[in-house]
Design a protein around this motif. Structure first.
Motif, PDB file in Angstrom:
ATOM      1  N   LEU B 194      16.396  -0.821 -36.934  1.00  0.00           N
ATOM      2  CA  LEU B 194      15.836  -2.393 -35.954  1.00  0.00           C
ATOM      3  C   LEU B 194      16.684  -2.539 -35.215  1.00  0.00           C
ATOM      4  CD1 LEU B 194      14.171  -4.676 -35.334  1.00  0.00           C
ATOM      5  CD2 LEU B 194      15.359  -6.047 -37.009  1.00  0.00           C
ATOM      6  N   VAL B 195      16.365  -1.751 -34.072  1.00  0.00           N
ATOM      7  CA  VAL B 195      17.753  -1.574 -32.653  1.00  0.00           C
ATOM      8  C   VAL B 195      17.327  -3.432 -32.049  1.00  0.00           C
ATOM      9  CG1 VAL B 195      18.046  -0.052 -30.475  1.00  0.00           C
ATOM     10  CG2 VAL B 195      17.277   0.354 -32.531  1.00  0.00           C
ATOM     11  N   GLU B 196      18.723  -3.653 -31.751  1.00  0.00           N
ATOM     12  CA  GLU B 196      18.633  -4.881 -30.615  1.00  0.00           C
ATOM     13  C   GLU B 196      17.883  -5.328 -28.839  1.00  0.00           C
ATOM     14  OE1 GLU B 196      22.330  -6.961 -29.496  1.00  0.00           O
ATOM     15  OE2 GLU B 196      21.795  -8.378 -28.345  1.00  0.00           O
ATOM     16  N   LYS B 197      18.399  -3.928 -28.561  1.00  0.00           N
ATOM     17  CA  LYS B 197      17.838  -3.225 -26.833  1.00  0.00           C
ATOM     18  C   LYS B 197      16.838  -2.823 -27.067  1.00  0.00           C
ATOM     19  CE  LYS B 197      22.092  -5.277 -24.622  1.00  0.00           C
ATOM     20  NZ  LYS B 197      23.372  -4.575 -24.068  1.00  0.00           N
ATOM     21  N   GLY B 198      15.515  -2.960 -25.988  1.00  0.00           N
ATOM     22  CA  GLY B 198      15.393  -1.967 -25.144  1.00  0.00           C
ATOM     23  C   GLY B 198      15.534  -0.598 -24.541  1.00  0.00           C
ATOM     24  N   THR B 199      16.633  -1.001 -24.214  1.00  0.00           N
ATOM     25  CA  THR B 199      17.396   0.106 -23.817  1.00  0.00           C
ATOM     26  C   THR B 199      17.624   1.197 -25.083  1.00  0.00           C
ATOM     27  OG1 THR B 199      18.361  -1.209 -22.612  1.00  0.00           O
ATOM     28  CG2 THR B 199      19.452   1.242 -22.175  1.00  0.00           C
ATOM     29  N   GLN B 200      18.325   0.950 -25.758  1.00  0.00           N
ATOM     30  CA  GLN B 200      18.740   2.381 -26.970  1.00  0.00           C
ATOM     31  C   GLN B 200      17.483   2.440 -27.361  1.00  0.00           C
ATOM     32  OE1 GLN B 200      20.683  -0.849 -25.911  1.00  0.00           O
ATOM     33  NE2 GLN B 200      22.222   1.046 -25.462  1.00  0.00           N
ATOM     34  N   TRP B 201      16.741   1.315 -27.588  1.00  0.00           N
ATOM     35  CA  TRP B 201      15.066   2.244 -28.290  1.00  0.00           C
ATOM     36  C   TRP B 201      14.972   2.727 -27.745  1.00  0.00           C
ATOM     37  CZ3 TRP B 201       9.770   3.090 -27.790  1.00  0.00           C
ATOM     38  CH2 TRP B 201       9.275   2.643 -28.781  1.00  0.00           C
ATOM     39  N   ASN B 202      14.805   3.255 -25.999  1.00  0.00           N
ATOM     40  CA  ASN B 202      14.016   3.840 -25.328  1.00  0.00           C
ATOM     41  C   ASN B 202      15.297   5.295 -25.628  1.00  0.00           C
ATOM     42  OD1 ASN B 202      11.964   2.725 -24.474  1.00  0.00           O
ATOM     43  ND2 ASN B 202      13.440   1.893 -22.542  1.00  0.00           N
ATOM     44  N   TYR B 244      18.215  -0.800 -41.328  1.00  0.00           N
ATOM     45  CA  TYR B 244      19.938  -1.225 -40.609  1.00  0.00           C
ATOM     46  C   TYR B 244      19.584  -1.909 -39.594  1.00  0.00           C
ATOM     47  CZ  TYR B 244      20.343   2.336 -43.983  1.00  0.00           C
ATOM     48  OH  TYR B 244      20.666   2.963 -45.722  1.00  0.00           O
ATOM     49  N   VAL B 245      20.436  -2.517 -39.147  1.00  0.00           N
ATOM     50  CA  VAL B 245      20.107  -3.171 -37.616  1.00  0.00           C
ATOM     51  C   VAL B 245      21.309  -2.518 -37.044  1.00  0.00           C
ATOM     52  CG1 VAL B 245      19.846  -5.497 -36.830  1.00  0.00           C
ATOM     53  CG2 VAL B 245      19.331  -4.916 -38.953  1.00  0.00           C
ATOM     54  N   LEU B 246      20.879  -2.639 -35.400  1.00  0.00           N
ATOM     55  CA  LEU B 246      21.934  -1.926 -34.416  1.00  0.00           C
ATOM     56  C   LEU B 246      21.946  -2.806 -33.610  1.00  0.00           C
ATOM     57  CD1 LEU B 246      24.358   0.368 -33.374  1.00  0.00           C
ATOM     58  CD2 LEU B 246      21.864   1.351 -32.781  1.00  0.00           C
TER      59      LEU B 246
END
Lengths: 644, 367
Positions: B194-202, B244-246
């Motif tokens: 689970l990623v906080e920001k869209g940038t890293q998810w992208n 896991y939370v990033l």
């Protein structure tokens, strides 16, 4: 020539300047110019090493030195008189002519009626596309004053520094006798057209028509057309000047000047025909003329050494002691003798013979001596009821108040400060009503309101001051007054906020302007203090009103809050529970509980009784009745119709 | 343990209870009062056994004949009536639509029932706790601002969605992901990131990180909305996937992690069906800049607000573990915070090729 003596000579010539204007002033001006020239010359050529060359240079320089007339000087320095831009020139011309007209009428104890007309004039073949693009205008100002005898017309309108007001200490609008002739000169310089004057001194005499130009070198009038004419006014004067200018509206416009003039002079009837051809009348709000101010002699503490030297030369008195007691106010023969004794001067010495050193000693002793404050009957303040009438006439507000201070003195000159406030947009009750009738507001719409700054109107001897606001002692006093304690918002170093007009008037025999264009009052401590005291008194009254209004609003809200929400709660209950709920019965029950909980009718009675504003001195509060008169009812019905 | 979803009939009768409050009070000439559980830190407890935040027993009476509460009372009734309308019309709506539906001018004044949405949103939360009904049960949707990609197959309204075949964009997670709405047909992933920001998810989606490491990639664009949290919880429950939370290395990042793990203070009543007590904090840790040799100049100085927030978090009972205290204190001591974006300082793919693989290999996370 020793330095001291030269200094004194300069002072003497400066002192003579007002008496025989052109000559001595040229001397002092010539002196200045020479210094400037010397500087330039030394920059051009390297300074000669041999002293022998000096006389030759002096000869050379002497060839270049020549007389400068006062008119020439002002031609080059027109900004000093308020003719720096075409827009301002137009305003200054109107201002000078209107000031003269009012002074003349009041001195003759005639209720002034002044008509101002401004027309756009074609420059060349084609007429201007719009009045805002026109570059040439004809300014005509007509009054119902006593008129001017024909021998004097040319000098009054076409000779700088000629007039009746400079030589006496008396409260009047104009002071030096430069204004109107400078306006005529400006017109002549920019259009080549002479000033046209019509004047009639009585219904039995014929009116006189004259076209006058000004010889700018000699400061003498050149009379062109000079004949009698027919005129429908029994007495009065009309002056008409064609000049380069620019017409504008809004701030610092002719209209603003006339409006403010009308506020500070509620006994005057003004008519204005704008270049657009629209006629606007500013009616009088009071019937009585202001009492004529008395002329006074100068107070010893208010003069400079130069003036003293001049007065010593001009006095008809034979003895110094006699000179002191008869040429000054508040100097008794005993006090005159005491001053002479302390200065080490024989009381029977001839004033004209007094040397520079002796005069200086005399001056120093005068400044040290305790002398009674000058008489104040020379002042003619506007008065609290008149200020209220003027403000209420021209400005729509909810609350008006006016304060006239007792006379005070700066540098030996008596003065009176008056302040007025007009607060609110004039439709408080109306607004409350409209707000209740108005449709729903959009999100964030309430916060859109712009912060409105108070409008400051400054006056000196009843003349509006429109330029150089921030350089003026009045402005300084206003921003240094703590308006927050009167319930009005204010940022640091700024005018207070809110829909408010601040009116401040200084009446004095001699208003200390910062420049010849007479736009800003110099910041003497005594003046600052008096303005602040006047504003504080007006502010305190405003504070009472504002707090009272806020309280009324809060009470209104509190009383009505439950009544406001009850229908909503009842409707929601019905929606939730279905048609079985008797909505009217539920509303009635809840309303009954609400009245019981807010103390019922007792609160109403308490609110109405307690009205402290009514007891404030020199204050008007616009009530609902006034508003009804001002806003016709059909407007409201229109609105309702539309919504339907 | 998860509470059954309430039927519409049950919720409707609870809503009608609001009307009864008013009617009873009017009958007895008493001030009508709605008892609302308090939604603040003072009324939440951390259950160390279940490891979630739970709401306490404190309630506050909202009465009508009280100047400070009259407006809110009126608003609560309005929102209640609007929810009833939703049932009758058989629709669901958003918070914003509900705000517009209930906004109007009070008769005889210029006052609005609601001035802005910030006024109506908390009323809905109040109703949720008062009626012990979830937002979805009141027919109100939370905003959907999350995305999922990975080897998961979902069934939404009869459409079969294979989240492995949705390119770089992924599937937008709806706000209601209860089994009645969304079925998880298949999932072959080994864990959830689970990623906080869209940038890293992208970045991770573009690099097909999920394919290589066989995981589900989720983001909530900041504080994850309910749909994302609920879907994560369901995958965690139904397929036993570790989570896991990033997040960024700052106090807000820590709090986002703790909301996923234990639930939020404001919506503590949601914890039992949202919280994932086994979720792990994979990064960015305040130790990472040293470990991964991030230069000091890609850090951002902590401002006063950051520091006071960090101190608040230090005091939360669920951050009392020794390693967490050390983690947060280390950030405060360093005086710097780091964004996930700072990893790009090394190279654009650093997150995909170095940072996360090493973290997973070394099992370098906090619990």
């Amino acid at each position: 020539m020793p330095r001291g003596a030269r200094e004194r000579n300069r002072l003497r010539s400066a002192a003579q300047f007002p008496l025989r204007p052109p000559r001595p002033s040229v001397k002092s001006l010539g002196f200045e110019t020479r210094v400037a020239r010397e500087k330039r010359t030394t920059q051009k050529d390297p300074p000669p090493n041999e002293t022998k060359a000096a006389p030759e240079i002096a000869q050379k320089l002497a060839a270049k030195q020549r007389e400068i007339s006062i008119s020439e000087f002002f031609t080059k320095n027109r900004h000093l008189l308020g003719f720096d831009s075409p827009r301002r020139a137009l305003l200054t011309a109107v201002k000078e002519a209107v000031d003269n007209a009012l002074d003349a009428c009041e001195e003759a104890e005639i209720k002034p009626e002044v008509a101002v007309k401004i027309e756009a004039v074609a420059n060349g073949a084609e007429p201007p596309a719009s009045v805002f693009q026109a570059e040439r205008f004809r300014v005509t100002v007509e009054d119902n004053g006593p008129g001017i005898v024909k021998e004097q017309i040319s000098k009054i309108f076409a000779k700088l520094l000629y007039g009746s007001k400079f030589h006496r200490l008396r409260m009047s609008r104009g002071q030096q006798g430069i204004g109107i002739s400078a306006a005529g000169m400006y017109g002549q310089l920019t259009t080549g057209k002479p000033t046209r004057v019509i004047s009639r001194i009585g219904s039995k005499k014929q009116a006189h028509y004259m076209e006058i130009a000004l010889d700018t070198k000699k400061n003498e009038p050149i009379v062109g057309v000079n004949r009698t004419t027919d005129w429908d006014r029994p007495h009065g004067t009309s002056v008409s000047i064609e000049m380069e200018g620019r017409y504008a509206e809004g701030r610092q416009s002719i209209e603003e000047y006339l409006e403010q003039t009308s506020i500070a002079n509620p006994h005057v009837v003004l008519t204005y025909v704008s270049p657009k051809g629209e006629t606007k009348t500013y009616p009088a709000a009071v019937a009585v003329l202001p009492h004529a101010p008395k002329e006074i002699k100068p107070h010893p503490h208010g003069i400079e050494l130069g003036i003293l030297l001049k007065m010593l030369q001009d006095t008809p008195s034979r003895w110094v002691s006699g000179f002191l007691s008869s040429d000054f106010s508040r100097v008794s023969p005993r006090l005159a003798a005491q001053i002479c004794r302390e200065a080490g001067i024989d009381p029977k010495a001839k004033p004209r013979r007094l040397g520079g050193a002796e005069a200086e000693a005399l001056y120093k002793v005068i400044q040290k001596t305790k002398i009674m404050a000058p008489p104040t009957d020379c002042l003619s303040p506007i008065g609290e009821p008149q200020i209220l009438a003027g403000l209420a006439k021209q400005i729509r507000a909810d609350f008006y108040t006016a304060v006239t201070r007792r006379p005070a003195v700066y540098r030996g000159n008596p003065f009176v400060i008056e302040a007025g406030l007009a607060f609110g947009s004039g439709n408080f009750a109306q607004k409350q009503k409209e707000a209740a009738e108005e449709g729903p507001k959009a999100e964030g719409e309430d916060n859109d309101k712009e912060v409105e700054m108070a409008r400051l109107m400054r006056f000196a001897n009843r003349v509006p001051l429109l330029y150089q606001q921030s350089a003026c002692a009045i402005h300084k006093s206003v921003i240094e007054t703590n308006w927050r304690s009167y319930g009005v918002g204010q940022s640091r170093g700024a005018l207070p906020q809110g829909p408010m007009v601040i009116f401040v008037h200084m009446a004095s025999v001699w208003v200390p302007f910062t420049s010849e264009s007479k736009e800003a009052i110099a910041s003497y401590d005594e003046i600052l203090k008096e303005v602040k005291l006047a504003l504080q008194e007006a502010g305190r009254r405003l504070g009472v009103y504002v707090r009272r209004r806020e309280l009324a609003q809060a009470e209104f809200k509190r009383r009505n809050i439950f009544a406001l929400y009850i229908p909503e709660v009842a409707a929601a209950t019905r929606k939730l529970k279905g048609k079985a709920v008797d909505i009217e019965a539920l509303k009635a029950r809840l309303q009954k509980m609400a009245v019981k909980l807010t103390g019922g009718e007792k609160t109403d009675a308490l609110l109405k009784k307690n009205n402290p504003v009514a007891q404030l001195p020199s204050t008007i509060v616009a009530g609902e009745e006034n508003i009804k008169q001002q806003a016709p009812n059909d407007k409201q019905t229109d609105k309702r119709k539309k919504r339907q | 343990m998860v509470r059954r979803r309430l039927s519409d009939v049950a919720v409707k009768s609870r809503l009608e209870g609001l009307a009864d409050v008013v009617l009873d009070a009017a009958k007895k000439s008493k001030d009508p009062a709605i008892s609302i559980p308090v939604r603040s830190l003072s009324n939440v407890t951390f259950d160390p056994k279940r490891r979630i935040i739970e709401m306490g027993e404190n309630t506050q009476d909202r009465t009508f004949f009280n100047l400070g509460m009259a407006r809110k009372f009126m608003q609560t009734m309005l929102i209640g009536a609007a929810c009833k309308e939703l049932f009758e019309e058989k629709v669901t709506t958003s918070l914003r639509e509900l705000y517009y539906r209930t906004k109007h001018t009070l008769a005889g004044s210029s006052e609005n029932t609601f001035d802005d949405q910030a006024e109506s949103d908390p009323i809905i939360e109040d109703l949720e706790v008062t009626l012990d009904s979830l937002r979805e049960e009141l027919h109100v949707r939370a905003e959907s601002a999350g995305t999922i990609v990975g080897p998961v197959t979902l069934v939404d309204d009869g459409d079969v969605i294979d989240c492995a075949r949705l390119g770089k964009g992924g599937y937008a997670v709806p706000s209601i992901v209860e089994p009645e709405e969304i079925k998880i047909k298949k999932c072959s992933a080994k864990f959830i990131l689970l990623v906080e920001k869209g940038t890293q998810w992208n970045r991770l989606s573009e690099d097909k990180f999920w394919k290589k490491h066989n995981c589900v990639l989720l983001t909530g664009n900041g504080q994850p909305p309910r749909g994302v949290r609920r879907l994560t919880r369901r995958l965690h429950d139904e397929y036993k996937l570790p989570v896991y939370v990033l997040v960024d290395n700052d106090p807000w990042g820590y709090y986002i992690y703790s909301v996923v793990k234990q639930g939020s203070i404001n919506l503590a009543y949601e914890s039992q069906r949202m919280a994932i007590p086994d979720a792990k904090f994979i990064g960015l840790s305040s130790r990472d800049p040293e470990k991964y040799k991030l230069p000091r100049n890609v850090g951002i100085k902590l401002n006063d607000k950051d520091i006071s927030r960090a101190k608040e978090i230090l005091a939360y009972p669920w951050f009392k573990k020794k390693e967490w205290q050390e983690e947060i204190k280390h950030m405060i001591a360093s005086g710097l915070k780091y964004e996930l974006d700072a990893l790009a300082n090394k190279n654009f793919r650093y997150l995909t090729t170095d940072y996360l693989p090493r973290k997973l290999r070394e099992k370098d996370w906090l619990d």
